[in-house]
Design an enzyme around this catalytic site. Structure first.
Site, PDB file in Angstrom:
ATOM      1  N   SER A  40       0.835  -1.211   0.000  1.00  0.00           N
ATOM      2  CA  SER A  40       0.000   0.000   0.000  1.00  0.00           C
ATOM      3  C   SER A  40       0.869   1.260   0.000  1.00  0.00           C
ATOM      4  O   SER A  40       0.591   2.222  -0.734  1.00  0.00           O
ATOM      5  CB  SER A  40      -0.883   0.030   1.248  1.00  0.00           C
ATOM      6  OG  SER A  40      -1.845  -0.980   1.196  1.00  0.00           O
ATOM      7  N   ARG A  78       1.507   4.185  -3.171  1.00  0.00           N
ATOM      8  CA  ARG A  78       1.243   5.618  -2.938  1.00  0.00           C
ATOM      9  C   ARG A  78       2.516   6.439  -3.028  1.00  0.00           C
ATOM     10  O   ARG A  78       2.481   7.595  -3.473  1.00  0.00           O
ATOM     11  CB  ARG A  78       0.573   5.797  -1.568  1.00  0.00           C
ATOM     12  CG  ARG A  78      -0.882   5.313  -1.554  1.00  0.00           C
ATOM     13  CD  ARG A  78      -1.343   5.132  -0.134  1.00  0.00           C
ATOM     14  NE  ARG A  78      -2.763   4.817  -0.003  1.00  0.00           N
ATOM     15  CZ  ARG A  78      -3.308   3.606  -0.144  1.00  0.00           C
ATOM     16  NH1 ARG A  78      -2.543   2.574  -0.471  1.00  0.00           N
ATOM     17  NH2 ARG A  78      -4.606   3.419   0.023  1.00  0.00           N
ATOM     18  N   GLY A 109      -5.791  -3.815  -7.471  1.00  0.00           N
ATOM     19  CA  GLY A 109      -6.965  -2.982  -7.208  1.00  0.00           C
ATOM     20  C   GLY A 109      -6.555  -1.603  -6.703  1.00  0.00           C
ATOM     21  O   GLY A 109      -7.152  -0.587  -7.081  1.00  0.00           O
ATOM     22  N   ARG A 141     -13.320  -7.278 -10.989  1.00  0.00           N
ATOM     23  CA  ARG A 141     -13.585  -6.637  -9.690  1.00  0.00           C
ATOM     24  C   ARG A 141     -14.461  -5.384  -9.834  1.00  0.00           C
ATOM     25  O   ARG A 141     -14.408  -4.687 -10.848  1.00  0.00           O
ATOM     26  CB  ARG A 141     -12.263  -6.335  -8.990  1.00  0.00           C
ATOM     27  CG  ARG A 141     -11.538  -7.633  -8.637  1.00  0.00           C
ATOM     28  CD  ARG A 141     -10.272  -7.410  -7.880  1.00  0.00           C
ATOM     29  NE  ARG A 141     -10.504  -6.870  -6.551  1.00  0.00           N
ATOM     30  CZ  ARG A 141      -9.532  -6.470  -5.737  1.00  0.00           C
ATOM     31  NH1 ARG A 141      -8.266  -6.566  -6.141  1.00  0.00           N
ATOM     32  NH2 ARG A 141      -9.818  -5.995  -4.551  1.00  0.00           N
ATOM     33  N   SER A 177     -13.431   1.158   2.821  1.00  0.00           N
ATOM     34  CA  SER A 177     -12.419   0.856   1.805  1.00  0.00           C
ATOM     35  C   SER A 177     -11.450   2.017   1.656  1.00  0.00           C
ATOM     36  O   SER A 177     -11.842   3.127   1.285  1.00  0.00           O
ATOM     37  CB  SER A 177     -13.093   0.580   0.455  1.00  0.00           C
ATOM     38  OG  SER A 177     -12.152   0.722  -0.592  1.00  0.00           O
ATOM     39  N   GLN A 198      -9.267   2.159  -0.580  1.00  0.00           N
ATOM     40  CA  GLN A 198      -9.123   2.456  -2.015  1.00  0.00           C
ATOM     41  C   GLN A 198     -10.181   3.454  -2.466  1.00  0.00           C
ATOM     42  O   GLN A 198      -9.897   4.372  -3.231  1.00  0.00           O
ATOM     43  CB  GLN A 198      -9.199   1.163  -2.826  1.00  0.00           C
ATOM     44  CG  GLN A 198      -8.028   0.235  -2.529  1.00  0.00           C
ATOM     45  CD  GLN A 198      -8.111  -1.089  -3.241  1.00  0.00           C
ATOM     46  OE1 GLN A 198      -9.061  -1.355  -3.973  1.00  0.00           O
ATOM     47  NE2 GLN A 198      -7.123  -1.933  -3.031  1.00  0.00           N
ATOM     48  N   ASP A 207      -6.875  -8.049   4.689  1.00  0.00           N
ATOM     49  CA  ASP A 207      -6.058  -8.866   3.777  1.00  0.00           C
ATOM     50  C   ASP A 207      -5.539 -10.143   4.438  1.00  0.00           C
ATOM     51  O   ASP A 207      -4.868 -10.946   3.788  1.00  0.00           O
ATOM     52  CB  ASP A 207      -4.874  -8.044   3.263  1.00  0.00           C
ATOM     53  CG  ASP A 207      -5.336  -6.912   2.351  1.00  0.00           C
ATOM     54  OD1 ASP A 207      -6.431  -7.027   1.745  1.00  0.00           O
ATOM     55  OD2 ASP A 207      -4.613  -5.912   2.239  1.00  0.00           O
ATOM     56  N   LYS A 211     -12.259  -9.525  -3.322  1.00  0.00           N
ATOM     57  CA  LYS A 211     -10.813  -9.298  -3.338  1.00  0.00           C
ATOM     58  C   LYS A 211     -10.223  -9.925  -4.610  1.00  0.00           C
ATOM     59  O   LYS A 211     -10.944 -10.186  -5.564  1.00  0.00           O
ATOM     60  CB  LYS A 211     -10.189  -9.860  -2.063  1.00  0.00           C
ATOM     61  CG  LYS A 211     -10.610  -9.099  -0.809  1.00  0.00           C
ATOM     62  CD  LYS A 211     -10.062  -7.683  -0.848  1.00  0.00           C
ATOM     63  CE  LYS A 211     -10.532  -6.859   0.314  1.00  0.00           C
ATOM     64  NZ  LYS A 211     -10.190  -5.440   0.175  1.00  0.00           N
ATOM     65  N   ARG A 223     -12.437 -14.721  -1.525  1.00  0.00           N
ATOM     66  CA  ARG A 223     -11.554 -15.400  -0.557  1.00  0.00           C
ATOM     67  C   ARG A 223     -12.312 -16.291   0.413  1.00  0.00           C
ATOM     68  O   ARG A 223     -11.730 -17.251   0.943  1.00  0.00           O
ATOM     69  CB  ARG A 223     -10.710 -14.365   0.200  1.00  0.00           C
ATOM     70  CG  ARG A 223      -9.615 -13.824  -0.687  1.00  0.00           C
ATOM     71  CD  ARG A 223      -8.684 -12.874   0.012  1.00  0.00           C
ATOM     72  NE  ARG A 223      -7.585 -12.544  -0.894  1.00  0.00           N
ATOM     73  CZ  ARG A 223      -6.831 -11.458  -0.799  1.00  0.00           C
ATOM     74  NH1 ARG A 223      -7.050 -10.577   0.169  1.00  0.00           N
ATOM     75  NH2 ARG A 223      -5.863 -11.256  -1.666  1.00  0.00           N
TER      76      ARG A 223
HETATM   77  C1  S3P Z   1      -5.661  -1.289   0.098  1.00  0.00           C
HETATM   78  C2  S3P Z   1      -6.928  -1.314   0.635  1.00  0.00           C
HETATM   79  C3  S3P Z   1      -7.683  -2.562   0.869  1.00  0.00           C
HETATM   80  C4  S3P Z   1      -6.793  -3.803   0.825  1.00  0.00           C
HETATM   81  C5  S3P Z   1      -5.833  -3.765  -0.332  1.00  0.00           C
HETATM   82  C6  S3P Z   1      -4.937  -2.531  -0.260  1.00  0.00           C
HETATM   83  C7  S3P Z   1      -4.994   0.009  -0.098  1.00  0.00           C
HETATM   84  O1  S3P Z   1      -8.664  -2.684  -0.160  1.00  0.00           O
HETATM   85  O2  S3P Z   1      -7.574  -4.958   0.767  1.00  0.00           O
HETATM   86  O3  S3P Z   1      -5.023  -4.921  -0.344  1.00  0.00           O
HETATM   87  O4  S3P Z   1      -3.765   0.034  -0.334  1.00  0.00           O
HETATM   88  O5  S3P Z   1      -5.680   1.035  -0.027  1.00  0.00           O
HETATM   89  P1  S3P Z   1     -10.131  -2.030  -0.031  1.00  0.00           P
HETATM   90  O6  S3P Z   1     -10.001  -0.575  -0.087  1.00  0.00           O
HETATM   91  O7  S3P Z   1     -10.883  -2.579  -1.207  1.00  0.00           O
HETATM   92  O8  S3P Z   1     -10.654  -2.526   1.292  1.00  0.00           O
END
Ligand code: S3P
Length: 436
Positions: free
Chosen positions: A27, A31, A99, A127, A172, A174, A320, A347, A351
């Site tokens: 993550s 970023r 994702g 997804r 989330s 993301q 995760d 995911k 899962r």
């Molecule tokens: C992530 C957020 C999570 C996580 C993913 C990484 C991120 O997803 O499952 O592996 O880096 O912001 P979600 O935002 O879909 O929960």
């Protein structure tokens, strides 16, 4: 051997022993390259994850006109072009399996003057993307998806975005990050309120890059039209990668592992709490901070585990880590009950289904529900497991095999390179029975 046909044959090995350096956080790595690219000036990133997902994000910024040097593995020097300096790419932008890459980039690219197309691999292409295209459309973005809301994302640039106050229906990071990235370019303020706090790396990093952003658990607000200032980033070791070794050492008798300087951001460490509720013996030593994030060595020893009802409030903080948790649960005394975890169905794979099917193949009873499962522990046998294109399913069953009575074949494990390319080398090095 083709990528698809790569498999592991995993069997119970030795008691797990040694000191491991887990690679950089996925993550944070995604970023760091995004914000460094958008900053004014040159940023150095240390500890960058050399995984396929994060490399895909770096390659996309190269396509968007950003110069990124790799002087040595896990180091990047990013020549930022400023928030207004990205250039149209000459073709589709391939996010691979990520994702995070696709959803955050969608927010960012929706605000550019040019069009972009985001594509991904088979897993990412299935997804859901409406969770981001919905709020981004409210801001004025124009993004087309397939009819069922999946990628590719065709982003029409040149739209003037307006800030929104967004109450996210889903916990989330993301989704939150996609909206905040668009908000950086929008007229006025953008705020996001979450149903449960999620990882706050976007907020922390925007702040480290000099943006004014207000944030607290479950809330973030920023003003559009700000510039970012280059800064150096030290990426901590990824707790989600460490998780497989925490579970493996907990379930294999005689084990003791030290995992060095692992990132312990509280929005990531739900599994640590869940394992401790189960009776795991995990100590934190040498606490310090690394790039503004709490880190510590995790010393884990084998311990008998008890089944638990996983507290629902921990779910987003271990989102995760459920594949690893299911394996711990399969080796515990008494059932473990998971609820409130429907997000696991969208995911890299479903899962809940992938873990339930795989554990059943090895002889463990799992009762699946729409938002969770009950795992009834029992002896693990032998069998062939499908990874369902999911790196964490592959690694979870390599761990499960360390307590199995027979051979566990895990099919389609090339996906492990998306987040943890060195997993099998590190695993074998500390005692796993694991062969390609
Ligand atoms: C992530 C957020 C999570 C996580 C993913 C990484 C991120 O997803 O499952 O592996 O880096 O912001 P979600 O935002 O879909 O929960």
């Amino acid at each position: 051997m083709s990528q698809q046909s790569q498999h592991w044959v995993a069997t119970a090995g030795q008691p797990l022993r040694g000191t491991l350096d887990i690679p950089g956080d996925k993550s944070v790595s995604h970023r760091s390259v995004m914000f460094a690219a958008l900053a004014d000036g040159v940023s150095t990133i240390d500890g960058f994850l050399e995984g396929e997902d994060t490399r895909a994000t770096a390659a996309i910024f190269s396509q968007l006109g950003v110069r990124i040097e790799t002087p040595s593995p896990s180091r990047r020097i990013v020549h930022g072009v400023g928030v207004d300096g990205l250039k149209a790419a000459d073709g589709p932008l391939d996010c691979g399996n990520a994702g995070t890459g696709m959803r955050l980039l969608a927010g960012l690219l929706a605000a550019q003057a040019f069009d972009s197309v985001l594509v991904g691999d088979a897993s990412l292409s299935g997804r859901p993307m409406r969770r981001i295209t919905g709020p981004l459309a409210q801001m004025g973005a124009k993004i087309d998806t397939e009819a069922d809301g999946t990628p590719p994302l065709r982003i029409h640039g040149g739209q003037a975005l307006a800030g929104i106050d967004f109450a996210s229906p889903v916990a989330s990071a993301q989704v939150k990050s996609a909206v905040l990235l668009a908000g950086l370019y929008a007229h006025g303020h953008t705020s996001v309120v979450e149903p449960h706090p999620t990882r706050d790396y976007t907020e922390r990093m925007l702040s480290a890059f000099g943006a004014e952003i207000e944030f607290s658990p479950g809330y973030a607000r920023l003003r559009g039209g700000q510039r970012l200032r280059a800064t150096d980033i030290a990426v901590p070791a990824d707790f989600s990668s460490a998780a497989f070794f925490l579970v493996a050492a907990s379930i294999v008798p005689g084990s003791e592992l030290r995992l060095r300087a692992v990132g312990l951001n509280p929005r990531r460490t739900g599994l640590l709490q869940a394992l401790r509720l189960m009776g795991a013996d995990i100590r934190e030593e040498n606490p310090s901070t690394h790039g503004g994030e709490p880190v510590a060595d995790l010393v884990v020893r084998h311990a008998p585990l008890q089944g638990i009802q996983v507290p629902e409030e921990l779910v987003p903080d271990m989102i995760d880590e459920f594949p690893a948790l299911f394996v711990a649960a399969a080796c515990a005394q008494g059932p473990t009950v998971v609820t409130g975890a429907a997000e696991l169905r969208v995911k890299e794979s479903d899962r809940l289904a992938a873990m339930a099917t795989g554990l059943r193949t090895l002889g463990v009873r799992v009762d699946e529900t729409p938002d969770g499962a009950t795992i009834h522990p029992g002896p693990l046998g032998a069998g062939t497991i499908e990874s369902h294109h999911d790196h964490r399913i592959s690694m979870a069953f390599a761990v499960a095999a360390q307590r199995a009575s027979g051979e566990v074949r895990v099919n389609d494990v090339a996906n492990v390179a998306t987040s943890f390319p060195d997993f099998d080398r590190l695993a074998r090095g500390c005692g796993f029975g694991l062969h390609r």
